[in-house]
Write a protein that holds these residues in place. Structure first.
Motif, PDB file in Angstrom:
ATOM      1  N   PRO A   1       0.822  -1.225   0.000  1.00  0.00           N
ATOM      2  CA  PRO A   1       0.000   0.000   0.000  1.00  0.00           C
ATOM      3  C   PRO A   1       0.850   1.266   0.000  1.00  0.00           C
ATOM      4  O   PRO A   1       1.876   1.342   0.665  1.00  0.00           O
ATOM      5  CB  PRO A   1      -0.811  -0.126   1.284  1.00  0.00           C
ATOM      6  N   GLY A   2       0.389   2.234  -0.773  1.00  0.00           N
ATOM      7  CA  GLY A   2       1.100   3.502  -0.872  1.00  0.00           C
ATOM      8  C   GLY A   2       2.035   3.566  -2.059  1.00  0.00           C
ATOM      9  O   GLY A   2       2.479   4.639  -2.447  1.00  0.00           O
ATOM     10  N   GLU A   3       2.365   2.425  -2.640  1.00  0.00           N
ATOM     11  CA  GLU A   3       3.253   2.391  -3.798  1.00  0.00           C
ATOM     12  C   GLU A   3       2.442   2.526  -5.084  1.00  0.00           C
ATOM     13  O   GLU A   3       1.386   1.920  -5.231  1.00  0.00           O
ATOM     14  CB  GLU A   3       4.033   1.070  -3.843  1.00  0.00           C
ATOM     15  N   THR A   4       2.929   3.324  -6.008  1.00  0.00           N
ATOM     16  CA  THR A   4       2.292   3.451  -7.326  1.00  0.00           C
ATOM     17  C   THR A   4       3.353   3.279  -8.396  1.00  0.00           C
ATOM     18  O   THR A   4       4.538   3.520  -8.161  1.00  0.00           O
ATOM     19  CB  THR A   4       1.604   4.815  -7.509  1.00  0.00           C
ATOM     20  N   THR A   5       2.911   2.860  -9.564  1.00  0.00           N
ATOM     21  CA  THR A   5       3.829   2.656 -10.682  1.00  0.00           C
ATOM     22  C   THR A   5       3.049   2.802 -11.977  1.00  0.00           C
ATOM     23  O   THR A   5       1.866   3.122 -11.961  1.00  0.00           O
ATOM     24  CB  THR A   5       4.505   1.268 -10.590  1.00  0.00           C
ATOM     25  N   SER A   6       3.702   2.581 -13.093  1.00  0.00           N
ATOM     26  CA  SER A   6       3.037   2.572 -14.391  1.00  0.00           C
ATOM     27  C   SER A   6       3.584   1.391 -15.178  1.00  0.00           C
ATOM     28  O   SER A   6       4.585   0.784 -14.805  1.00  0.00           O
ATOM     29  CB  SER A   6       3.279   3.883 -15.134  1.00  0.00           C
ATOM     30  N   ALA A   7       2.907   1.053 -16.265  1.00  0.00           N
ATOM     31  CA  ALA A   7       3.342  -0.071 -17.086  1.00  0.00           C
ATOM     32  C   ALA A   7       3.017   0.215 -18.542  1.00  0.00           C
ATOM     33  O   ALA A   7       2.096   0.965 -18.849  1.00  0.00           O
ATOM     34  CB  ALA A   7       2.644  -1.348 -16.634  1.00  0.00           C
ATOM     35  N   SER A   8       3.781  -0.398 -19.430  1.00  0.00           N
ATOM     36  CA  SER A   8       3.496  -0.286 -20.863  1.00  0.00           C
ATOM     37  C   SER A   8       4.010  -1.537 -21.540  1.00  0.00           C
ATOM     38  O   SER A   8       4.844  -2.270 -20.999  1.00  0.00           O
ATOM     39  CB  SER A   8       4.152   0.959 -21.447  1.00  0.00           C
TER      40      SER A   8
ATOM     41  N   ALA B   1      -7.592  -8.091 -21.278  1.00  0.00           N
ATOM     42  CA  ALA B   1      -6.399  -8.894 -21.008  1.00  0.00           C
ATOM     43  C   ALA B   1      -5.401  -8.130 -20.141  1.00  0.00           C
ATOM     44  O   ALA B   1      -4.821  -8.693 -19.204  1.00  0.00           O
ATOM     45  CB  ALA B   1      -5.746  -9.316 -22.317  1.00  0.00           C
ATOM     46  N   VAL B   2      -5.205  -6.850 -20.439  1.00  0.00           N
ATOM     47  CA  VAL B   2      -4.274  -6.036 -19.645  1.00  0.00           C
ATOM     48  C   VAL B   2      -4.797  -5.880 -18.218  1.00  0.00           C
ATOM     49  O   VAL B   2      -4.053  -6.054 -17.252  1.00  0.00           O
ATOM     50  CB  VAL B   2      -4.037  -4.655 -20.304  1.00  0.00           C
ATOM     51  N   GLU B   3      -6.086  -5.568 -18.070  1.00  0.00           N
ATOM     52  CA  GLU B   3      -6.661  -5.411 -16.725  1.00  0.00           C
ATOM     53  C   GLU B   3      -6.531  -6.701 -15.916  1.00  0.00           C
ATOM     54  O   GLU B   3      -6.164  -6.673 -14.743  1.00  0.00           O
ATOM     55  CB  GLU B   3      -8.120  -4.990 -16.826  1.00  0.00           C
ATOM     56  N   ARG B   4      -6.805  -7.836 -16.543  1.00  0.00           N
ATOM     57  CA  ARG B   4      -6.714  -9.131 -15.867  1.00  0.00           C
ATOM     58  C   ARG B   4      -5.267  -9.412 -15.448  1.00  0.00           C
ATOM     59  O   ARG B   4      -5.001  -9.862 -14.333  1.00  0.00           O
ATOM     60  CB  ARG B   4      -7.241 -10.230 -16.790  1.00  0.00           C
ATOM     61  N   SER B   5      -4.333  -9.115 -16.333  1.00  0.00           N
ATOM     62  CA  SER B   5      -2.922  -9.341 -16.044  1.00  0.00           C
ATOM     63  C   SER B   5      -2.441  -8.462 -14.882  1.00  0.00           C
ATOM     64  O   SER B   5      -1.726  -8.931 -13.996  1.00  0.00           O
ATOM     65  CB  SER B   5      -2.092  -9.052 -17.288  1.00  0.00           C
ATOM     66  N   LEU B   6      -2.849  -7.195 -14.894  1.00  0.00           N
ATOM     67  CA  LEU B   6      -2.449  -6.289 -13.806  1.00  0.00           C
ATOM     68  C   LEU B   6      -3.011  -6.754 -12.469  1.00  0.00           C
ATOM     69  O   LEU B   6      -2.299  -6.773 -11.455  1.00  0.00           O
ATOM     70  CB  LEU B   6      -2.910  -4.864 -14.105  1.00  0.00           C
ATOM     71  N   ARG B   7      -4.289  -7.147 -12.456  1.00  0.00           N
ATOM     72  CA  ARG B   7      -4.911  -7.642 -11.221  1.00  0.00           C
ATOM     73  C   ARG B   7      -4.192  -8.877 -10.697  1.00  0.00           C
ATOM     74  O   ARG B   7      -3.968  -9.013  -9.498  1.00  0.00           O
ATOM     75  CB  ARG B   7      -6.385  -7.961 -11.448  1.00  0.00           C
ATOM     76  N   SER B   8      -3.803  -9.777 -11.602  1.00  0.00           N
ATOM     77  CA  SER B   8      -3.144 -11.013 -11.171  1.00  0.00           C
ATOM     78  C   SER B   8      -1.771 -10.736 -10.570  1.00  0.00           C
ATOM     79  O   SER B   8      -1.247 -11.555  -9.827  1.00  0.00           O
ATOM     80  CB  SER B   8      -3.022 -11.989 -12.339  1.00  0.00           C
ATOM     81  N   ARG B   9      -1.206  -9.574 -10.882  1.00  0.00           N
ATOM     82  CA  ARG B   9       0.099  -9.192 -10.330  1.00  0.00           C
ATOM     83  C   ARG B   9      -0.022  -8.277  -9.119  1.00  0.00           C
ATOM     84  O   ARG B   9       0.968  -7.766  -8.619  1.00  0.00           O
ATOM     85  CB  ARG B   9       0.936  -8.525 -11.419  1.00  0.00           C
ATOM     86  N   GLY B  10      -1.255  -8.048  -8.673  1.00  0.00           N
ATOM     87  CA  GLY B  10      -1.462  -7.250  -7.469  1.00  0.00           C
ATOM     88  C   GLY B  10      -1.572  -5.761  -7.692  1.00  0.00           C
ATOM     89  O   GLY B  10      -1.351  -4.983  -6.775  1.00  0.00           O
ATOM     90  N   TYR B  11      -1.911  -5.350  -8.914  1.00  0.00           N
ATOM     91  CA  TYR B  11      -2.048  -3.926  -9.210  1.00  0.00           C
ATOM     92  C   TYR B  11      -3.490  -3.563  -9.509  1.00  0.00           C
ATOM     93  O   TYR B  11      -4.240  -4.356 -10.069  1.00  0.00           O
ATOM     94  CB  TYR B  11      -1.191  -3.526 -10.417  1.00  0.00           C
ATOM     95  N   LYS B  12      -3.855  -2.353  -9.141  1.00  0.00           N
ATOM     96  CA  LYS B  12      -5.175  -1.823  -9.446  1.00  0.00           C
ATOM     97  C   LYS B  12      -4.980  -0.529 -10.227  1.00  0.00           C
ATOM     98  O   LYS B  12      -4.345   0.406  -9.737  1.00  0.00           O
ATOM     99  CB  LYS B  12      -5.947  -1.548  -8.154  1.00  0.00           C
TER     100      LYS B  12
END
Length: 59
Positions: free
Chosen positions: A17-24, A38-49
């Motif tokens: 919690p408190g950590e933010t990042t970006s991805a591409s 697919a991207v949303e599912r992948s991000l969720r599976s890695r613990g990102y919202k």
């Protein structure tokens, strides 16, 4: 299948919690909507919202 690029901004880490990042990156999908899911599912599976913009563009 067409190739798409994605950019996800303001990803909140649900495991630190408190950590933010970006991805591409790139992926192949049947449609922009399928690529987004697919991207949303992948991000969720890695613990990102995703709380910012998620941009999908054809390549």
């Amino acid at each position: 299948m067409p190739k798409y690029t994605f950019t996800a901004e303001k990803l909140h880490d649900t495991l630190a919690p408190g950590e933010t990042t970006s991805a591409s990156g790139t992926l192949r999908a049947s449609s922009p909507q399928a690529a987004r899911k697919a991207v949303e599912r992948s991000l969720r599976s890695r613990g990102y919202k995703a709380t910012g913009n998620l941009t999908i563009t054809p390549q």
